[in-house]
Scaffold this motif. Sequence first.
Motif, short mmCIF file in Angstrom:
data_model
loop_
_atom_site.label_atom_id
_atom_site.label_comp_id
_atom_site.label_asym_id
_atom_site.label_seq_id
_atom_site.Cartn_x
_atom_site.Cartn_y
_atom_site.Cartn_z
N ASN B 178 -17.88 25.96 69.46
CA ASN B 178 -18.61 26.79 68.50
C ASN B 178 -17.86 26.99 67.19
N GLY B 179 -16.96 26.07 66.88
CA GLY B 179 -16.20 26.09 65.64
C GLY B 179 -15.13 25.03 65.76
N THR B 180 -14.56 24.61 64.64
CA THR B 180 -13.59 23.51 64.70
C THR B 180 -12.15 24.01 64.87
N GLU B 181 -11.90 25.27 64.61
CA GLU B 181 -10.54 25.79 64.74
C GLU B 181 -10.05 25.64 66.19
N THR B 182 -8.75 25.42 66.35
CA THR B 182 -8.20 25.15 67.70
C THR B 182 -8.39 26.32 68.65
#
Lengths: 335, 335
Positions: B178-182
């Motif tokens: 639900n997002g690209t952050e790790t």
Amino acid sequence: MKKIAIDAMGGDKAPKAIVEGVNKAIQAFSDIEIQLYGDQEKIKNYLTPSERVTIIHTDEKINSDDEPAKAIRRKKNASMVLAARAVKEGEADAVLSAGNTGALLAAGLFVVGRIKGVDRPGLLSTLPTIDKVGFDMLDLGANAENTAAHLHQYAVLGSFYAKNVRGIANPRVGLLNNGTETTKGDPIRKETYALLDADSSLNFVGNIEARDLMNGVADVVVTDGFTGNAVLKSIEGTALSIMKQLKTSIKGGGFKAKMGALLMKSSLKDMKHSLDYSDAGGAVLFGLKAPVVKSHGSSGETSIFYTIKQIRSMLETDVVGQLIEEFSKENSNND
Amino acid sequence: MKKIAIDAMGGDKAPKAIVEGVNKAIQAFSDIEIQLYGDQEKIKNYLTPSERVTIIHTDEKINSDDEPAKAIRRKKNASMVLAARAVKEGEADAVLSAGNTGALLAAGLFVVGRIKGVDRPGLLSTLPTIDKVGFDMLDLGANAENTAAHLHQYAVLGSFYAKNVRGIANPRVGLLNNGTETTKGDPIRKETYALLDADSSLNFVGNIEARDLMNGVADVVVTDGFTGNAVLKSIEGTALSIMKQLKTSIKGGGFKAKMGALLMKSSLKDMKHSLDYSDAGGAVLFGLKAPVVKSHGSSGETSIFYTIKQIRSMLETDVVGQLIEEFSKENSNND
């Protein structure tokens, strides 16, 4: 008079698009007052002066790449935080931002606050259907994880929204699942199915599949935040890819294709419009003590105008007040 | 000679489309032999006789609304079950059906059987990207629930498929999130992220969002069966709705719109084609001891032809044999 606090500095086109949307809304609706939070000089460049618009100056703002919870804690004078605080302190009735979604969710939860009895407010949007009626879906990603009890609350919240804000008499509630049969799904879906089926206050129409969303199979679609987020982004991504592909093909198709596109202009516009749901306003973090509404980061003045219109409807119908009452009943019943 | 067992009675257009696809494939590929399971008289109506095609007659078949596991147990002579059993008994190397998906998954698991070490075979398809390269996604719904360990296996399985069947040298593996952050996602995603990141045999490119799938951000996209199913159906539903909307608008747009559509014919065809991934074949239940491939229920002869072509590639590269070897290594390492 309905008082709306607006973060003038959030979004890709801020403050211009925000302020121009405000100009339009002030002209269209005589029963609203707007507080604009942000850089006074920049805001003034675009603002049509009105006695129903106040600027509250601040230099600080939250950026799109700020870590949400941290930004809310540390940037106490950011335009978004000040707008949310105005609601908490009763100076405004609702807050609107086109800025950092995570930060607005955090500001909603930690500054505006949850309605007593609502465990996990959900992000709700009205999404397009072919017949242009649209449907409301939640949670679109306010939460990474949900329980069946949360999903049951989303059915109640979504029905309230569809009924009050969109004027749908007896909204059909569907549970997004991996098949329409009653026995489908993972344990959360099965448990949610039982809860929805047993709740006679809901017009539960059973399981629905993502494939049928745009065919208008339900007025309210209930899902967990992880799946809702993935489905929303799949719909957006597919629509954008198709439009992009078509554009490229017309560009490379020579005179004939360009001529054809010109003749088909209104059909292509129709198609584009049917995918565009900015008329329906922004995404509401629903279940809070006041309307907290997120406009798309790329919002132009028209989107901002429609989001203000949406907030005005939410205030007019007092959908949040009714929710508070509903959940206070439920709480006392549970005592 | 590659031997493919085909359920001639599965799908909306069976047996006609199935048999005509077989005719085409037999002509195109001299190294395949086909066993057609189903109603001999009906099959004969369409079949171009060949010494490389055998009909195995049976009256029984599984219907699209049969309860999968029950159907497999009770209809022991159904065309789909006989085709799966032929693989189990070494008479065929792979099985293809356009029939009841759940039943084929059950036949795959219970008749053909899992590769030792693969916990939960996943449903894998090659889906379209704008640049026409495509990406492989799994699990598309073979399982309603998955663990991080399953998702890790899907990364390995998907990489094997992309490398061997699609010829992609060092497939980029993305985790749908639900997002690209790790740090994004629910506990399963976070745990999976750590597993993929630690596995040096994979070319892990991190989290990806559903919005970017058609932009080709990864060659292999890993997700749980519930989310994968919802995303697949969202993509299909959105694409179908857009095409439907455009058609309606052209129909209602009078002479001008019709003329325009005629001139734009090749662009519109391009657009339709970019959404159509039948060239890539069917959905593979991957992680079984032999290729078990599901062609879309609405498959015409062209889709069936491409699915046979896909199975031929899987047999030629012995992707399943290599998987068996890979997982036997892993098992012995774990000893």
